[in-house]
Design an enzyme around this catalytic site. Sequence first.
Site, PDB file in Angstrom:
ATOM      1  N   ARG A  51       0.824  -1.220   0.000  1.00  0.00           N
ATOM      2  CA  ARG A  51       0.000   0.000   0.000  1.00  0.00           C
ATOM      3  C   ARG A  51       0.851   1.259   0.000  1.00  0.00           C
ATOM      4  O   ARG A  51       0.417   2.309  -0.429  1.00  0.00           O
ATOM      5  CB  ARG A  51      -0.877   0.012   1.250  1.00  0.00           C
ATOM      6  CG  ARG A  51      -2.142  -0.766   1.049  1.00  0.00           C
ATOM      7  CD  ARG A  51      -2.995  -0.630   2.252  1.00  0.00           C
ATOM      8  NE  ARG A  51      -2.249  -0.962   3.458  1.00  0.00           N
ATOM      9  CZ  ARG A  51      -2.807  -1.119   4.647  1.00  0.00           C
ATOM     10  NH1 ARG A  51      -4.071  -0.962   4.797  1.00  0.00           N
ATOM     11  NH2 ARG A  51      -2.081  -1.436   5.697  1.00  0.00           N
ATOM     12  N   LYS A 150       0.909 -19.264   6.598  1.00  0.00           N
ATOM     13  CA  LYS A 150       0.213 -19.179   7.857  1.00  0.00           C
ATOM     14  C   LYS A 150       0.021 -17.737   8.335  1.00  0.00           C
ATOM     15  O   LYS A 150       0.911 -16.940   8.088  1.00  0.00           O
ATOM     16  CB  LYS A 150       1.119 -19.920   8.814  1.00  0.00           C
ATOM     17  CG  LYS A 150       0.628 -20.467  10.011  1.00  0.00           C
ATOM     18  CD  LYS A 150       1.699 -20.842  10.943  1.00  0.00           C
ATOM     19  CE  LYS A 150       2.348 -19.642  11.497  1.00  0.00           C
ATOM     20  NZ  LYS A 150       3.620 -19.780  12.024  1.00  0.00           N
ATOM     21  N   ASP A 179       4.845 -24.143   4.484  1.00  0.00           N
ATOM     22  CA  ASP A 179       5.172 -24.408   5.873  1.00  0.00           C
ATOM     23  C   ASP A 179       6.696 -24.412   5.857  1.00  0.00           C
ATOM     24  O   ASP A 179       7.303 -25.345   5.321  1.00  0.00           O
ATOM     25  CB  ASP A 179       4.642 -25.775   6.320  1.00  0.00           C
ATOM     26  CG  ASP A 179       4.962 -26.027   7.776  1.00  0.00           C
ATOM     27  OD1 ASP A 179       6.115 -25.773   8.181  1.00  0.00           O
ATOM     28  OD2 ASP A 179       4.077 -26.472   8.516  1.00  0.00           O
ATOM     29  N   HIS A 180       7.316 -23.366   6.393  1.00  0.00           N
ATOM     30  CA  HIS A 180       8.753 -23.225   6.129  1.00  0.00           C
ATOM     31  C   HIS A 180       9.558 -24.370   6.756  1.00  0.00           C
ATOM     32  O   HIS A 180      10.680 -24.623   6.345  1.00  0.00           O
ATOM     33  CB  HIS A 180       9.269 -21.842   6.536  1.00  0.00           C
ATOM     34  CG  HIS A 180       9.495 -21.656   7.998  1.00  0.00           C
ATOM     35  ND1 HIS A 180       8.481 -21.386   8.869  1.00  0.00           N
ATOM     36  CD2 HIS A 180      10.617 -21.690   8.754  1.00  0.00           C
ATOM     37  CE1 HIS A 180       8.973 -21.271  10.088  1.00  0.00           C
ATOM     38  NE2 HIS A 180      10.281 -21.449  10.055  1.00  0.00           N
ATOM     39  N   LYS A 184      13.312 -26.927   5.533  1.00  0.00           N
ATOM     40  CA  LYS A 184      14.551 -27.044   6.321  1.00  0.00           C
ATOM     41  C   LYS A 184      15.311 -28.289   5.894  1.00  0.00           C
ATOM     42  O   LYS A 184      14.721 -29.335   5.637  1.00  0.00           O
ATOM     43  CB  LYS A 184      14.234 -27.112   7.821  1.00  0.00           C
ATOM     44  CG  LYS A 184      13.772 -25.770   8.388  1.00  0.00           C
ATOM     45  CD  LYS A 184      13.643 -25.848   9.885  1.00  0.00           C
ATOM     46  CE  LYS A 184      12.940 -24.627  10.444  1.00  0.00           C
ATOM     47  NZ  LYS A 184      13.822 -23.538  10.819  1.00  0.00           N
ATOM     48  N   GLU A 218      12.016 -22.636  21.646  1.00  0.00           N
ATOM     49  CA  GLU A 218      12.587 -21.342  21.246  1.00  0.00           C
ATOM     50  C   GLU A 218      12.986 -20.560  22.495  1.00  0.00           C
ATOM     51  O   GLU A 218      12.355 -20.707  23.545  1.00  0.00           O
ATOM     52  CB  GLU A 218      11.550 -20.529  20.484  1.00  0.00           C
ATOM     53  CG  GLU A 218      11.064 -21.191  19.222  1.00  0.00           C
ATOM     54  CD  GLU A 218      10.128 -20.279  18.459  1.00  0.00           C
ATOM     55  OE1 GLU A 218      10.625 -19.460  17.679  1.00  0.00           O
ATOM     56  OE2 GLU A 218       8.916 -20.374  18.664  1.00  0.00           O
ATOM     57  N   ASP A 237      -0.031 -21.676  16.261  1.00  0.00           N
ATOM     58  CA  ASP A 237       1.160 -21.098  15.634  1.00  0.00           C
ATOM     59  C   ASP A 237       2.183 -22.173  15.251  1.00  0.00           C
ATOM     60  O   ASP A 237       2.856 -22.059  14.227  1.00  0.00           O
ATOM     61  CB  ASP A 237       1.799 -20.099  16.618  1.00  0.00           C
ATOM     62  CG  ASP A 237       2.944 -19.321  16.009  1.00  0.00           C
ATOM     63  OD1 ASP A 237       2.754 -18.752  14.924  1.00  0.00           O
ATOM     64  OD2 ASP A 237       4.043 -19.294  16.612  1.00  0.00           O
ATOM     65  N   HIS A 242       3.710 -26.754  11.698  1.00  0.00           N
ATOM     66  CA  HIS A 242       5.067 -27.308  11.696  1.00  0.00           C
ATOM     67  C   HIS A 242       5.155 -28.667  12.390  1.00  0.00           C
ATOM     68  O   HIS A 242       5.730 -29.612  11.863  1.00  0.00           O
ATOM     69  CB  HIS A 242       6.047 -26.367  12.406  1.00  0.00           C
ATOM     70  CG  HIS A 242       5.997 -24.951  11.902  1.00  0.00           C
ATOM     71  ND1 HIS A 242       5.817 -24.635  10.580  1.00  0.00           N
ATOM     72  CD2 HIS A 242       6.120 -23.754  12.543  1.00  0.00           C
ATOM     73  CE1 HIS A 242       5.826 -23.319  10.441  1.00  0.00           C
ATOM     74  NE2 HIS A 242       6.007 -22.768  11.604  1.00  0.00           N
ATOM     75  N   LYS A 341       7.793 -20.822  23.720  1.00  0.00           N
ATOM     76  CA  LYS A 341       8.655 -19.641  23.629  1.00  0.00           C
ATOM     77  C   LYS A 341       9.311 -19.441  24.990  1.00  0.00           C
ATOM     78  O   LYS A 341       8.807 -19.891  26.006  1.00  0.00           O
ATOM     79  CB  LYS A 341       7.815 -18.414  23.276  1.00  0.00           C
ATOM     80  CG  LYS A 341       7.053 -18.600  21.962  1.00  0.00           C
ATOM     81  CD  LYS A 341       7.257 -17.428  21.051  1.00  0.00           C
ATOM     82  CE  LYS A 341       6.565 -17.617  19.723  1.00  0.00           C
ATOM     83  NZ  LYS A 341       7.484 -17.890  18.622  1.00  0.00           N
TER      84      LYS A 341
HETATM   85  C1  BG6 Z   1       6.852 -19.424  12.776  1.00  0.00           C
HETATM   86  C2  BG6 Z   1       6.079 -19.037  13.999  1.00  0.00           C
HETATM   87  O1  BG6 Z   1       6.034 -20.108  11.875  1.00  0.00           O
HETATM   88  O2  BG6 Z   1       7.944 -20.259  13.147  1.00  0.00           O
HETATM   89  C3  BG6 Z   1       6.981 -18.343  14.987  1.00  0.00           C
HETATM   90  O3  BG6 Z   1       4.999 -18.185  13.640  1.00  0.00           O
HETATM   91  C4  BG6 Z   1       8.187 -19.186  15.285  1.00  0.00           C
HETATM   92  O4  BG6 Z   1       6.266 -18.035  16.178  1.00  0.00           O
HETATM   93  C5  BG6 Z   1       8.872 -19.636  14.004  1.00  0.00           C
HETATM   94  O5  BG6 Z   1       9.087 -18.399  16.051  1.00  0.00           O
HETATM   95  C6  BG6 Z   1       9.973 -20.621  14.279  1.00  0.00           C
HETATM   96  O6  BG6 Z   1      10.675 -20.856  13.105  1.00  0.00           O
HETATM   97  P1  BG6 Z   1      12.203 -21.273  13.128  1.00  0.00           P
HETATM   98  O7  BG6 Z   1      12.539 -21.489  11.686  1.00  0.00           O
HETATM   99  O8  BG6 Z   1      12.945 -20.128  13.748  1.00  0.00           O
HETATM  100  O9  BG6 Z   1      12.269 -22.503  13.945  1.00  0.00           O
END
Ligand code: BG6
Length: 493
Positions: A51, A150, A179-180, A184, A218, A237, A242, A341
């Site tokens: 935007r 997501k 889904d990242h 990995k 984390e 989340d 994941h 977290k």
């Molecule tokens: C994200 C979450 O999808 O993955 C975050 O929304 C999280 O809350 C993150 O911190 C963790 O990803 P990675 O690659 O750092 O393990």
Amino acid sequence: MTPRIIPVDLFDLVVYGATGDLSQRKLLPALFHRDVQGQIPPGSRIIGCSRRGLSAEEFAALARKSIEDHVPDAERPPDVVSRFLARLAYVAADAGAEDGWADLGRLLKPESDRIRVFYLAVGPDLFGPICDRLASLHLVTPRTRVVIEKPLGKSGASARALNESIGRVFSEPQIYRIDHYLGKETVQNLMALRFANALFEPVWNAGHVDHVQITVAETLGVEGRAGYYDTAGALRDMVQNHMLQLLCLVAMEPPISTAADALRDEKLKVLKALKPVSGDGVAGLTVRGQYRAGAVEGEAVKGYFEELGAVTSRTETFVALKAEIANWRWSGVPFYLRTGKRLASRVSEIVVTFKPIPHSVFDGQAGPIAPNRLVIRLQPDEGVKLWLMIKDPGPGGMRLSHVPLDMSFADAFNVRNPDAYERLLMDVVRGSQALFMRRDEVEAAWDWIDPILEAWSTSGDMPKPYTAGTWGPSAAVALIERDGRTWYEDQDL
Ligand code: BG6
């Protein structure tokens, strides 16, 4: 062997939300890395869109900063920086207004048949409206793909509605749900380990596996994302996406090939076989926690409420749960999942613990015999460890020790570990959907999660507090210890 760089066709990649956090922190640096590797064909363009009324120069300056902030000096040859910045264009367009869209149409040249990717790095409420605009401007060609990420809904119903709104414009083979975790390196190594070795498959079942643990811990708090996070919580989340994806890769049957649908069919079967956790059963099989002020790796940190700037909240920042897969292979094998977290350290790993030996031939002097464990470490320090019993070297009779066969990928291969987004973005351009979630997978995962959320919300209980820098509430320890098992710790001798 396959060459390291797989060529891709000429493409235009449009990033909506180009000035946002995901784009600046992940997408632009990932694309830059692929440019350094020579994977981006000359003439391909990256078109930022948002935007904000920026000029092309202002957007290029933002992109330069994102590269400087996220790519180490030694990996930034100045000629590639200039080449990369020259690929950029920018269009200001608001999903909710007419302005700018015609400019985007002209820039993309409707007649072009090059690959076109729309990466929607914006909130899910904009997915539908943006797709509708793209359709009304006839920007969706047969070689067009859309990428979304997501949160893909907050429940099964909202995920279905989201999928419907995108599905009105794009067909399923054009939709890439990221889904990242699937991008990995070690996650893919799970498949290599299981399906490129004869060793594990015969014992990969309820006859030989005692239980599986999946931990994604984390040290970070919710940082600048508290607004989003408080509407989601750890179950939505991390677990819905994941962690269930990791569980699927551990538990699925061997697919007939690595073709996208062959893989996704097998993952879907696992999701559908998850034993429902609902109603009164939820309290005994799940634990949710929320961090309070404490110290993480020696540094004092605030509690969740203070980070959120609120007096109270029922959102969980930690979940532990026990899942079971009701099928022939896994019947009776618990899968313990935990994520949170502000935990004691950043570590993500999958631990497969095998059953004890049926009978010991050694006398009491030899010491206890611990079960074999296979530990697949996703991060940090990616690698694989296989815990075995061996004889303690030297004299003194037969004394047994539990020791790991330990392979750290960094030491073994000495190559840069690409970020998940590098692989995933290039997979979109190549049209490979294997590492992306299909619609039915996302919906099946929600179907399993929904009753847990419902039971939590009707119980009215608060998440259990835990001090930042610990391993979560003590109830999470009790969850596994009730079954006579313990969470894996690395010095597990
Ligand atoms: C994200 C979450 O999808 O993955 C975050 O929304 C999280 O809350 C993150 O911190 C963790 O990803 P990675 O690659 O750092 O393990």
